[in-house]
Design a protein around this motif. Structure first.
Motif, mmCIF file in Angstrom:
data_model
loop_
_atom_site.group_PDB
_atom_site.id
_atom_site.type_symbol
_atom_site.label_atom_id
_atom_site.label_comp_id
_atom_site.label_asym_id
_atom_site.label_seq_id
_atom_site.Cartn_x
_atom_site.Cartn_y
_atom_site.Cartn_z
ATOM 1 N N MET A 1 0.960 -1.197 -0.305
ATOM 2 C CA MET A 1 -0.015 0.147 -0.044
ATOM 3 C C MET A 1 0.808 1.252 0.010
ATOM 4 N N PHE A 2 1.972 1.429 0.816
ATOM 5 C CA PHE A 2 2.926 2.255 1.155
ATOM 6 C C PHE A 2 3.534 2.548 -0.391
ATOM 7 N N LYS A 3 3.814 1.705 -1.223
ATOM 8 C CA LYS A 3 4.308 1.836 -2.678
ATOM 9 C C LYS A 3 3.354 2.449 -3.593
ATOM 10 N N LEU A 4 2.140 2.066 -3.399
ATOM 11 C CA LEU A 4 1.023 2.911 -4.079
ATOM 12 C C LEU A 4 0.945 4.215 -3.727
ATOM 13 N N MET A 5 1.089 4.460 -2.649
ATOM 14 C CA MET A 5 0.912 5.998 -2.299
ATOM 15 C C MET A 5 2.204 6.541 -2.603
ATOM 16 N N ILE A 6 3.225 6.418 -2.863
ATOM 17 C CA ILE A 6 4.368 7.042 -3.262
ATOM 18 C C ILE A 6 4.249 7.036 -4.596
ATOM 19 N N GLN A 7 3.843 6.208 -5.616
ATOM 20 C CA GLN A 7 3.666 6.338 -6.988
ATOM 21 C C GLN A 7 2.493 7.515 -6.930
ATOM 22 N N PHE A 8 1.497 7.407 -6.167
ATOM 23 C CA PHE A 8 0.521 8.241 -6.433
ATOM 24 C C PHE A 8 0.959 9.936 -6.197
ATOM 25 N N ILE A 9 1.809 9.915 -5.185
ATOM 26 C CA ILE A 9 2.147 11.442 -5.142
ATOM 27 C C ILE A 9 2.908 11.905 -6.272
ATOM 28 N N LYS A 37 -5.878 0.407 -9.304
ATOM 29 C CA LYS A 37 -5.765 -0.369 -8.268
ATOM 30 C C LYS A 37 -6.138 0.467 -6.947
ATOM 31 N N LEU A 38 -5.387 1.503 -6.509
ATOM 32 C CA LEU A 38 -5.252 2.244 -5.711
ATOM 33 C C LEU A 38 -6.701 2.798 -5.330
ATOM 34 N N GLU A 39 -7.309 3.269 -6.661
ATOM 35 C CA GLU A 39 -8.850 4.001 -6.429
ATOM 36 C C GLU A 39 -9.985 2.788 -5.947
ATOM 37 N N LYS A 41 -9.004 -0.078 -4.021
ATOM 38 C CA LYS A 41 -8.873 -0.025 -2.728
ATOM 39 C C LYS A 41 -9.383 1.014 -1.678
ATOM 40 N N LEU A 42 -9.659 2.044 -2.117
ATOM 41 C CA LEU A 42 -9.958 3.320 -1.398
ATOM 42 C C LEU A 42 -11.411 3.519 -1.700
ATOM 43 N N GLY A 43 -11.942 2.906 -2.732
ATOM 44 C CA GLY A 43 -13.222 3.012 -3.112
ATOM 45 C C GLY A 43 -13.618 4.639 -3.353
ATOM 46 N N SER A 44 -12.657 5.345 -3.777
ATOM 47 C CA SER A 44 -12.765 6.632 -4.334
ATOM 48 C C SER A 44 -12.249 7.079 -5.557
ATOM 49 N N LYS A 45 -12.907 7.783 -6.331
ATOM 50 C CA LYS A 45 -12.369 8.345 -7.553
ATOM 51 C C LYS A 45 -11.259 9.450 -7.174
ATOM 52 N N LEU A 46 -9.913 9.212 -7.643
ATOM 53 C CA LEU A 46 -8.916 10.233 -7.293
ATOM 54 C C LEU A 46 -8.490 11.205 -8.448
ATOM 55 N N PHE A 47 -8.776 10.530 -9.786
ATOM 56 C CA PHE A 47 -8.384 11.723 -10.941
ATOM 57 C C PHE A 47 -9.672 11.931 -11.895
ATOM 58 N N ILE A 54 -4.479 14.725 -16.576
ATOM 59 C CA ILE A 54 -5.684 14.591 -15.405
ATOM 60 C C ILE A 54 -5.428 15.503 -14.285
ATOM 61 N N THR A 55 -6.346 15.845 -13.480
ATOM 62 C CA THR A 55 -6.587 16.416 -12.522
ATOM 63 C C THR A 55 -7.000 15.593 -11.274
ATOM 64 N N LEU A 56 -6.994 16.306 -10.095
ATOM 65 C CA LEU A 56 -7.320 15.702 -8.808
ATOM 66 C C LEU A 56 -8.897 15.855 -8.476
ATOM 67 N N THR A 57 -9.335 14.860 -8.135
ATOM 68 C CA THR A 57 -10.470 15.073 -7.754
ATOM 69 C C THR A 57 -10.739 15.485 -6.167
ATOM 70 N N SER A 58 -11.756 16.135 -5.612
ATOM 71 C CA SER A 58 -11.555 16.384 -4.124
ATOM 72 C C SER A 58 -11.011 15.075 -3.238
ATOM 73 N N SER A 59 -11.270 13.961 -3.491
ATOM 74 C CA SER A 59 -10.962 13.013 -2.831
ATOM 75 C C SER A 59 -9.349 12.765 -2.931
ATOM 76 N N GLY A 60 -8.866 13.126 -4.215
ATOM 77 C CA GLY A 60 -7.713 13.031 -4.772
ATOM 78 C C GLY A 60 -6.631 14.104 -3.887
ATOM 79 N N GLU A 61 -7.198 15.532 -3.978
ATOM 80 C CA GLU A 61 -6.534 16.506 -3.187
ATOM 81 C C GLU A 61 -6.258 16.085 -1.747
ATOM 82 N N LEU A 62 -7.260 15.643 -1.068
ATOM 83 C CA LEU A 62 -7.322 15.127 0.336
ATOM 84 C C LEU A 62 -6.380 14.186 0.368
ATOM 85 N N LEU A 63 -6.259 13.120 -0.343
ATOM 86 C CA LEU A 63 -5.267 11.886 -0.256
ATOM 87 C C LEU A 63 -3.832 12.340 -0.309
ATOM 88 N N TYR A 64 -3.900 13.437 -1.542
ATOM 89 C CA TYR A 64 -2.508 14.029 -1.720
ATOM 90 C C TYR A 64 -1.877 14.768 -0.436
#
Length: 312
Positions: A1-9, A37-39, A41-47, A54-64
């Protein structure tokens, strides 16, 4: 999961999957798949995906924002772990007598602090038998002091001579013995300050005393002689200042004692002479830190003639 977060950043920062993939040394399809896969897992649209990128959704901004905090926490933790590892790998555990601390050990410790500012330092100041006991129990890794005559044979301990030191006999200004050139018999009439730990406590470290040791004790510690015993140099100075006691101590400390109005007697001969050196475990010879410290001692002594009593 942490690896996915680094990639998301990286994706969130560049807002370009292809550029983020290049930065991460991944293929673009792999990174796109991982973000999906990250979306999931989190059950949220991020992009928000569109033709220009691409741009970030409100969920994506929060996660960022949260992901950046997690990354900083992770990096700080790694940094603290590395410092903790270094702190223990380079830990300095050293012992010495008061004189050697004042004359050169403290300079070595300061250099060590400058080189390893995050390392632990443990310093024991005391009698040479007390310090030998600490060395044998691995509470210190090296100590500087007199060569211990009659020391029981310990295969794991090695002595490295550094220099020879002559001891003077110190007294307060105005002491009656300052009017004459003293013999050993003259000073035997006055109390002595014995600066060191109890000899009985560490008697097991010394084999049956040889003639040289017996002669030394007969000469300086007569049974009828009054002894003021302390393990504190400042207490010893107080005792000298307020009595007619004498204190045999290395000649290199003459300048230090003069600031307390403590001066050397004029003796007919050198009161005693000893070899000063460093004791350490033989396996410590493989320890780069111990070797470096030993060489540093040698250089400091070579460049400072006052240490071994070469006083103008």
């Amino acid at each position: 999961m942490f690896k996915l977060m680094i990639q998301f950043i990286q994706v969130a920062k560049t807002q370009n999957v292809t550029q983020a993939a290049n930065n991460l040394c991944l293929s673009q399809p792999t990174l796109s798949h991982n973000m999906q896969k990250l979306e999931e897992k989190l059950g949220s649209k991020l992009f928000n995906r569109h033709s220009k990128g691409i741009t970030l959704t409100s969920s994506g901004e929060l996660l960022y924002e949260q992901a950046k905090m997690m990354q900083n926490l992770y990096e700080n933790t790694l940094n603290k772990l590395e410092k903790n590892k270094l702190r223990h790998q380079t830990e300095l555990k050293i012992g010495c007598g008061d004189a050697w601390w004042h004359l050169f050990i403290r300079d070595s410790v300061q250099d060590f602090r400058d080189t390893y500012p995050h390392s632990n330092i443990s310093i024991d100041v005391g009698n040479h038998l007390q310090l030998m006991n600490l060395l044998l129990s691995d509470e210190i890794s090296i100590f500087v002091g007199h060569e211990i005559l009659g020391l029981a044979q310990y295969e794991g301990i090695q002595f490295h001579p550094l220099f020879s030191s002559c001891e003077e006999v110190y007294v307060r200004k105005g002491h009656p013995l300052l009017e004459i050139t003293c013999s050993n018999e003259d000073i035997a009439r006055f109390p002595s300050v014995d600066l060191g730990a109890s000899k009985k406590r560490f008697s097991h470290l010394v084999q049956q005393q040889n003639e040289e040791l017996t002669s030394f004790q007969k000469r300086h510690y007569l049974q009828e002689k009054v002894i003021y015993n302390t393990n504190s140099l400042l207490t010893a100075i107080d005792l000298l200042q307020n009595s007619d006691a004498i204190l045999p101590y290395p000649i290199g400390m003459r300048s230090y004692f003069s600031t307390f109005d403590i001066v050397p007697l004029q003796m007919q001969e050198c009161f005693s002479k000893a070899t000063i050196g460093a004791y350490l475990h033989k396996d410590g010879l493989q320890n780069k830190q111990s070797i470096a410290l030993l060489e540093q001692f040698k250089n400091l002594i070579k460049n400072n003639p006052h240490i071994n009593g070469d006083i103008d």
